[in-house]
Enzyme design. Structure first.
Site, PDB file in Angstrom:
ATOM      1  N   SER A 112       1.319  12.746 -53.656  1.00  0.00           N
ATOM      2  CA  SER A 112       2.385  12.912 -54.656  1.00  0.00           C
ATOM      3  C   SER A 112       2.441  11.804 -55.692  1.00  0.00           C
ATOM      4  O   SER A 112       3.481  11.181 -55.907  1.00  0.00           O
ATOM      5  CB  SER A 112       3.740  13.032 -53.959  1.00  0.00           C
ATOM      6  OG  SER A 112       3.728  14.120 -53.120  1.00  0.00           O
TER       7      SER A 112
ATOM      8  N   GLU B 206       6.070  20.064 -42.309  1.00  0.00           N
ATOM      9  CA  GLU B 206       5.431  20.500 -43.559  1.00  0.00           C
ATOM     10  C   GLU B 206       5.936  21.883 -43.939  1.00  0.00           C
ATOM     11  O   GLU B 206       6.101  22.746 -43.072  1.00  0.00           O
ATOM     12  CB  GLU B 206       3.910  20.511 -43.329  1.00  0.00           C
ATOM     13  CG  GLU B 206       3.093  20.024 -44.482  1.00  0.00           C
ATOM     14  CD  GLU B 206       3.337  18.548 -44.829  1.00  0.00           C
ATOM     15  OE1 GLU B 206       4.191  18.283 -45.695  1.00  0.00           O
ATOM     16  OE2 GLU B 206       2.678  17.683 -44.232  1.00  0.00           O
ATOM     17  N   HIS B 207       6.166  22.078 -45.221  1.00  0.00           N
ATOM     18  CA  HIS B 207       6.703  23.338 -45.765  1.00  0.00           C
ATOM     19  C   HIS B 207       8.077  23.649 -45.181  1.00  0.00           C
ATOM     20  O   HIS B 207       8.461  24.812 -45.055  1.00  0.00           O
ATOM     21  CB  HIS B 207       5.728  24.505 -45.553  1.00  0.00           C
ATOM     22  CG  HIS B 207       4.534  24.420 -46.458  1.00  0.00           C
ATOM     23  ND1 HIS B 207       4.546  24.901 -47.745  1.00  0.00           N
ATOM     24  CD2 HIS B 207       3.311  23.847 -46.286  1.00  0.00           C
ATOM     25  CE1 HIS B 207       3.363  24.663 -48.310  1.00  0.00           C
ATOM     26  NE2 HIS B 207       2.601  24.016 -47.451  1.00  0.00           N
ATOM     27  N   THR B 208       8.768  22.620 -44.808  1.00  0.00           N
ATOM     28  CA  THR B 208      10.131  22.791 -44.283  1.00  0.00           C
ATOM     29  C   THR B 208      11.169  22.380 -45.317  1.00  0.00           C
ATOM     30  O   THR B 208      12.313  22.800 -45.234  1.00  0.00           O
ATOM     31  CB  THR B 208      10.314  21.930 -43.010  1.00  0.00           C
ATOM     32  OG1 THR B 208       9.729  20.650 -43.254  1.00  0.00           O
ATOM     33  CG2 THR B 208       9.651  22.564 -41.813  1.00  0.00           C
TER      34      THR B 208
ATOM     35  N   GLU C 285      10.137  18.291 -62.161  1.00  0.00           N
ATOM     36  CA  GLU C 285       8.937  18.971 -61.645  1.00  0.00           C
ATOM     37  C   GLU C 285       9.148  20.488 -61.653  1.00  0.00           C
ATOM     38  O   GLU C 285       8.275  21.248 -62.057  1.00  0.00           O
ATOM     39  CB  GLU C 285       8.679  18.467 -60.219  1.00  0.00           C
ATOM     40  CG  GLU C 285       7.391  18.917 -59.616  1.00  0.00           C
ATOM     41  CD  GLU C 285       6.236  17.948 -59.857  1.00  0.00           C
ATOM     42  OE1 GLU C 285       6.466  16.731 -59.965  1.00  0.00           O
ATOM     43  OE2 GLU C 285       5.106  18.428 -59.924  1.00  0.00           O
TER      44      GLU C 285
ATOM     45  N   GLY D 220      -2.824  14.608 -52.370  1.00  0.00           N
ATOM     46  CA  GLY D 220      -1.632  15.084 -51.660  1.00  0.00           C
ATOM     47  C   GLY D 220      -0.666  13.982 -51.300  1.00  0.00           C
ATOM     48  O   GLY D 220       0.149  14.115 -50.393  1.00  0.00           O
TER      49      GLY D 220
ATOM     50  N   ASP E 169       8.958  14.758 -51.670  1.00  0.00           N
ATOM     51  CA  ASP E 169       8.090  13.747 -52.285  1.00  0.00           C
ATOM     52  C   ASP E 169       8.906  12.712 -53.053  1.00  0.00           C
ATOM     53  O   ASP E 169       8.697  11.502 -52.925  1.00  0.00           O
ATOM     54  CB  ASP E 169       7.089  14.411 -53.231  1.00  0.00           C
ATOM     55  CG  ASP E 169       6.314  15.536 -52.556  1.00  0.00           C
ATOM     56  OD1 ASP E 169       6.302  15.579 -51.314  1.00  0.00           O
ATOM     57  OD2 ASP E 169       5.734  16.370 -53.264  1.00  0.00           O
TER      58      ASP E 169
ATOM     59  N   TYR F 142       1.497  28.287 -52.841  1.00  0.00           N
ATOM     60  CA  TYR F 142       2.724  27.543 -52.518  1.00  0.00           C
ATOM     61  C   TYR F 142       3.940  28.396 -52.889  1.00  0.00           C
ATOM     62  O   TYR F 142       4.852  28.600 -52.087  1.00  0.00           O
ATOM     63  CB  TYR F 142       2.748  26.224 -53.288  1.00  0.00           C
ATOM     64  CG  TYR F 142       3.903  25.310 -52.930  1.00  0.00           C
ATOM     65  CD1 TYR F 142       3.780  24.385 -51.896  1.00  0.00           C
ATOM     66  CD2 TYR F 142       5.106  25.373 -53.620  1.00  0.00           C
ATOM     67  CE1 TYR F 142       4.833  23.550 -51.577  1.00  0.00           C
ATOM     68  CE2 TYR F 142       6.167  24.542 -53.301  1.00  0.00           C
ATOM     69  CZ  TYR F 142       6.022  23.622 -52.276  1.00  0.00           C
ATOM     70  OH  TYR F 142       7.072  22.791 -51.946  1.00  0.00           O
TER      71      TYR F 142
HETATM   72  C1  GLA Z   1       4.216  19.649 -51.483  1.00  0.00           C
HETATM   73  C2  GLA Z   1       5.617  19.747 -52.109  1.00  0.00           C
HETATM   74  C3  GLA Z   1       6.676  19.284 -51.114  1.00  0.00           C
HETATM   75  C4  GLA Z   1       6.528  19.986 -49.769  1.00  0.00           C
HETATM   76  C5  GLA Z   1       5.076  19.920 -49.292  1.00  0.00           C
HETATM   77  C6  GLA Z   1       4.855  20.729 -48.040  1.00  0.00           C
HETATM   78  O1  GLA Z   1       3.878  18.315 -51.266  1.00  0.00           O
HETATM   79  O2  GLA Z   1       5.679  18.969 -53.271  1.00  0.00           O
HETATM   80  O3  GLA Z   1       7.963  19.506 -51.658  1.00  0.00           O
HETATM   81  O4  GLA Z   1       6.999  21.295 -49.831  1.00  0.00           O
HETATM   82  O5  GLA Z   1       4.178  20.377 -50.285  1.00  0.00           O
HETATM   83  O6  GLA Z   1       5.554  20.179 -46.984  1.00  0.00           O
END
Ligand code: GLA
Length: 384
Positions: A125, A33-35, A159, A123, A171, A221
């Site tokens: 997407s 996550e957040h990578t 986006e 979450g 996503d 974010y």
């Molecule tokens: C959201 C963003 C993704 C990703 C996640 C964290 O879902 O849309 O691109 O950065 O957060 O992993």
């Protein structure tokens, strides 16, 4: 009636012709996550929850788009001036048209009916799914010949530039490339990817939805992205080969710890550790060691909570509850954070019992209703 049949029928009633129907799924992310925006690794999968779009070219030079899930809310445009609609959902279609045109494609006005069962705000997407469904459908209607990677990149740009969220590519990539029964290990630097079969051995992937989306989600974010970029810029002074956190090791970070702002240091350390955790988790999958995989999910959650600081009380509550449940072998927050869902690995036979008890406890602790989604891993974007 199924969602695709419903929107097909509505389309025929409104526009008097047979539409094309496209399905594009919401995603889960097992770990990593957040990578993605740090050029690291992610391990998402497409699910059975999806967005559906019925569409066909328009004959009167005007687009009429209908959101079946919002009381048939209707948006019209002739596509001459593309700007934000002020209504949120049409922006994902407008953004795709805008990006496709910028890539040199001719997009004529078209009609559309949109619906789906991806929980919004959970979450998973739904926005990426809507963008991918729109792009794939336009490619088919107007013979654009898009491939899946171009679809994902176009959706990400829509986006970033039209909707205004600086998200990474995970996503859209997952929605476009999903494969039934498999997770996708995506290298967000090279965009090379590998499918990993997910053999759940009597366990199930279950999402618990906090029912909240805190308002700081998108500002925080962007702040996290900024902190990581600051870390990279600092490190490059001493380590000229560093292009992104992907090129950084724990040892390198520790070497420069005193020169870095403490907050920037800990954010970067989380990202470096999460990438390593993901690679180890993929080894677990290859050895069919789900227990070890689940432990790494907990490790990911702790990092997101304590180091990256993108969790919240509701998410932490849902994860902590599972710690004393023998039937749960892994849990963590999923996605950007500050609300949305947790993802859990739970013994199939125990899912109903646990979600019932958790629902009661969550109501008492947080005053909120819990929603539970049992998800299956399905194929990515497709024309039905
Ligand atoms: C959201 C963003 C993704 C990703 C996640 C964290 O879902 O849309 O691109 O950065 O957060 O992993």
């Amino acid at each position: 009636m199924s969602i695709p049949s419903h929107i097909q029928q509505l389309f025929k009633e409104r526009f008097g012709r047979q539409p094309l129907v496209v399905r594009s799924p919401g995603r889960i992310n097992l770990i990593g996550e957040h990578t993605d925006y740090n050029q690291g690794f992610v391990l998402p999968a497409a699910t059975d929850k999806a967005v559906y779009v019925a569409m066909a070219p328009s004959e009167d030079g005007r687009c009429r788009w209908i959101a079946a899930d919002f009381d048939n809310d209707e948006f019209t445009t002739d596509l001459t001036e593309l700007r934000q609609s002020g209504r949120h959902w049409p922006d994902y279609l407008l953004g795709m048209v805008d990006q496709l045109r910028k890539r040199g494609h001719r997009i004529a006005p078209f009609n559309a009916v949109v619906s789906g069962d991806v929980p919004s705000g959970g979450g998973m997407s739904s926005s990426a799914a809507l963008e991918c469904a729109t792009g794939w459908g336009l490619s088919e209607l107007f013979g654009l010949g898009l491939d899946r990677l171009t679809l994902a990149k176009t959706a990400q740009q829509a986006e970033n530039e039209f909707v205004g969220l600086r998200c990474g590519i995970m996503d859209m990539f997952a929605s476009a490339h999903g494969r039934k029964g498999h997770a996708i290990r995506l290298d967000c630097r090279s965009l090379e990817y590998e499918y990993f079969p997910i053999d759940l051995q009597g366990y199930e992937l279950v999402l618990f939805d906090t029912g909240v989306k805190h308002s700081l989600a998108s500002s925080e974010y962007n702040t996290r992205r900024q902190e990581c970029e600051t870390g990279v810029a600092m490190l490059r002074q001493w380590e000229p080969n560093v292009q992104s956190l992907r090129d950084v090791t724990e040892e390198m970070l520790l070497r420069h710890q005193r020169q870095l702002d403490p907050m920037v240091f800990v954010r970067c350390l989380y990202v470096v550790q999460e990438n390593a955790r993901l690679l180890a988790a993929c080894d677990d999958l290859q050895r069919n060691d789900l227990e070890s995989f689940g432990q790494r999910m907990y490790g990911s959650h702790s990092g997101l909570r304590d180091m990256y600081e993108v969790s919240c009380a509701e998410l932490d509550y849902l994860v902590s509850f599972t710690l004393t449940e023998k039937a749960v072998i892994g849990a963590r927050m999923m996605g950007g954070g500050f609300g949305g869902c947790t993802i859990n690995l739970i013994e199939s036979a125990a899912v109903d019992d646990i979600s019932e008890r958790l629902d009661k406890a969550y109501k008492i602790a947080m005053g909120l209703d819990l929603k539970t989604y049992r998800v299956r891993i399905e194929n990515g974007t497709e024309i039905l």
